[in-house]
Design a protein around this motif. Structure first.
Motif: not given
Length: 572
Positions: A407-417, A431-446
């Motif tokens: 996921l990109s940094g913008l998507t983490t703040a996008d309620p429509t997504w 299906m949700g239990r088989r889905l992993i979302f990856e967020i970069t460290e830089t994005t997470a700390l912004q």
């Protein structure tokens, strides 16, 4: 010996029902509509904040306790229930002595008399103050920063978009500033994060005082504010920036047990312009100017001006964005799958989905050639929505696999997504239990607080969340505790040639210790040799990923393998 039977003594039904109602904290009523008399069962005085003798015993007196703004809504609900047999279910505020208010949930059903007219209404009142307060807080967090009370990043972008349209229509210029607090980390390290929060609050309050009433202030990152200046020329923007710089220099901010002085750096941009036609463009370029101000020595203002080379790069970027838009429309964006294997058995646990673009000529374009441009020019939300749909379709078609999606940094703040994700997973929690979302460290700390809220929402749907590039930034124990990840992926720069680099070995051990302290599963990226794989497994890494175990492939590896060892959830 014959067993003796003892008579079972049952309490009076009225007594135990009354006791149960009082224990639940609810209030049951029987409203005689003909005589306009109400009988209550439960602690009515607790709801109305009065003595028992002042509890309303008629519909007329009850209406006097209901907030005037809520009376029409309740009357409408009653009328539709009596006349149309619609469910009677509404929420309203009860006014208590001294001006205090209490939110209640009122549900009931009418009993008709012999002639078919409403005769009695029997129902319950439930106090819902805590839920209403939580709803109000969540609604506020959707638009406002919890610390400073200013607009959050998403709401500020909406304001920029609106200002951009108005500026076009009125043929005037407006401006946007990004204000970064210089060396805030030093305040945090010296006095604690609470002191850093006090600095941010004080600067935010100062901005409110020195800017125009028409200007909009928002918090767009951990140490950054954004300021929107409608109908503002380049000269006026420069003056506003200098006012802010001087005001912050003169501030003496109390933080226990001392007072601190800080400075800020500012980047600014004037719009509209052909080179920046969206809010994302404007924010990105203002942050570019901010970085220039910091490189030039901090405590200064830098104006964004596109050079000839930048204009050329922008035109090339626009070409790439156009191609990505066409690829989405023509379904030419696809996944290359790379296995993430168990460190001991080397069996696939899950697969990372790496985005690829098939050009019109059939050439396969790697993500690095277009994703940075897509992020910079504001198309990343559309691309992330498309990749989400691709991943969910893959999970639906292959019920034994588990997939990780970036996921990109913008998507983490996008309620429509997020709403799209909820819709896609509706009635399919497995299906949700088989889905992993990856967020970069830089994005997470912004913006740690915003990222934490986003992660909480994903986990509520059963999804897991991985911190990508762990070790590339400055993730601390405090961050890991606040963000509540399930998995951390150690940045590949520390894994390559690990056996020959003692410093990297020590660093990886420290990262593993931090992850173990929070019970996190670990993935080592960029594993290219059997020696490195063996070393990492011996150090306790849970999963491995890299060319040694398989390159990204458009082919579905699980279809070739025939079966997949599934990562058990519980094991994060």
């Amino acid at each position: 010996m014959t067993a003796r039977s003892w008579p079972l003594v049952m309490p009076d039904p009225k007594d135990w029902v009354r006791d149960a109602i009082e224990a639940s904290g609810d209030l049951v009523y029987d409203w005689d509509l003909t005589a306009d008399r109400i009988e209550w069962v439960g602690s009515a005085s607790g709801f109305f904040g009065t003595g028992d003798e002042l509890v309303p015993d008629s519909g007329r007196l009850l209406a006097g306790h209901i907030h005037p703004e809520d009376l029409p809504q309740r009357l409408k609900a009653l009328t539709e229930h009596f006349n149309q047999n619609a469910p009677y279910d509404c929420e309203y505020r009860l006014r208590r002595p001294g001006g205090e208010e209490c939110w209640v949930h009122d549900r009931g059903a009418v009993k008709l008399g012999p002639g078919g007219d409403p005769e009695r209404l029997i129902g319950t009142l439930r106090m819902i103050n805590a839920r209403k307060q939580n709803e109000a807080r969540l609604e506020r967090l959707a638009s406002f920063d919890d610390l400073t009370g200013h607009f959050n990043k998403l709401r500020l972008r909406d304001a920029i978009d609106s200002c951009l349209r108005d500026s076009h229509e009125a043929n005037v210029t407006s401006a946007f500033l990004v204000i970064g607090v210089d060396n805030l980390s030093k305040v945090n390290n010296a006095f604690g994060y609470q002191a850093g929060d006090q600095v941010l609050i004080a600067i935010g309050q100062h901005l409110d005082h020195i800017l125009r009433s028409s200007d909009t202030v928002g918090r767009i990152g951990a140490d950054r504010f954004g300021v929107l200046l409608p109908r503002c020329s380049e000269i006026q923007m420069g003056r506003a920036a200098e006012r802010i710089l001087q005001a912050v220099r003169e501030m003496s901010i109390p933080v226990d047990p001392a007072r601190v002085h800080v400075t800020v750096s500012i980047g600014g941009i004037v719009f509209p312009s052909p080179e920046h036609s969206t809010a994302e463009d404007i924010v990105t370029r203002a942050e570019t100017a901010l970085r220039q101000a910091k490189r030039d020595g901090r405590d200064r203002f830098a104006l964004y001006k596109a050079s000839q080379q930048q204009n050329l790069l922008h035109r090339r970027s626009q070409t790439i964005v156009t191609e990505v838009e066409r690829a989405i429309a023509e379904n030419r964006l696809c996944f290359a799958f790379q296995p993430v294997v168990d460190a001991v058995s080397h069996q696939p646990a899950f697969y990372e989905c790496l985005i690829r673009l098939k050009s019109a000529s059939g050439e396969l374009v790697p993500a690095a050639a277009f994703v940075p441009v897509v992020e910079q020019l504001g198309l990343v939300r559309q691309m992330d929505r498309h990749t989400l749909e691709l991943a969910v379709a893959e999970l639906a078609a292959h019920p034994k696999i588990e997939l990780a999606v970036n996921l990109s940094g913008l998507t983490t703040a996008d309620p429509t997504w997020f709403r799209a994700l909820k819709t896609l997973l509706r009635d399919r929690p497995e299906m949700g239990r088989r889905l992993i979302f990856e967020i970069t460290e830089t994005t997470a700390l912004q913006d740690v607080e915003e990222t934490a809220r986003f992660i909480h929402q994903l986990k509520d749907l059963g999804c897991r969340v991985a911190l990508d590039d762990f070790g590339a930034g400055y993730t601390s124990f405090r961050h890991l505790q606040a963000l509540n990840f399930d998995i951390v992926k150690i940045d590949g720069s520390f894994i390559r040639s690990l056996r020959d680099n003692p410093e990297h070995q020590l660093f990886v051990r420290n990262l593993l210790g931090m992850a173990d302290a929070f019970g996190l599963k670990t993935v080592a990226e960029c594993v290219e040799t059997g020696e490195d794989a063996g070393f990492l497994a011996g150090e306790g890494v849970h999963y491995l990923q890299g060319y040694y175990f398989g390159r990204p492939s458009l082919e579905r590896p699980w279809a070739q393998a025939g079966n997949v060892t599934v990562l058990k959830t519980g094991a994060a």
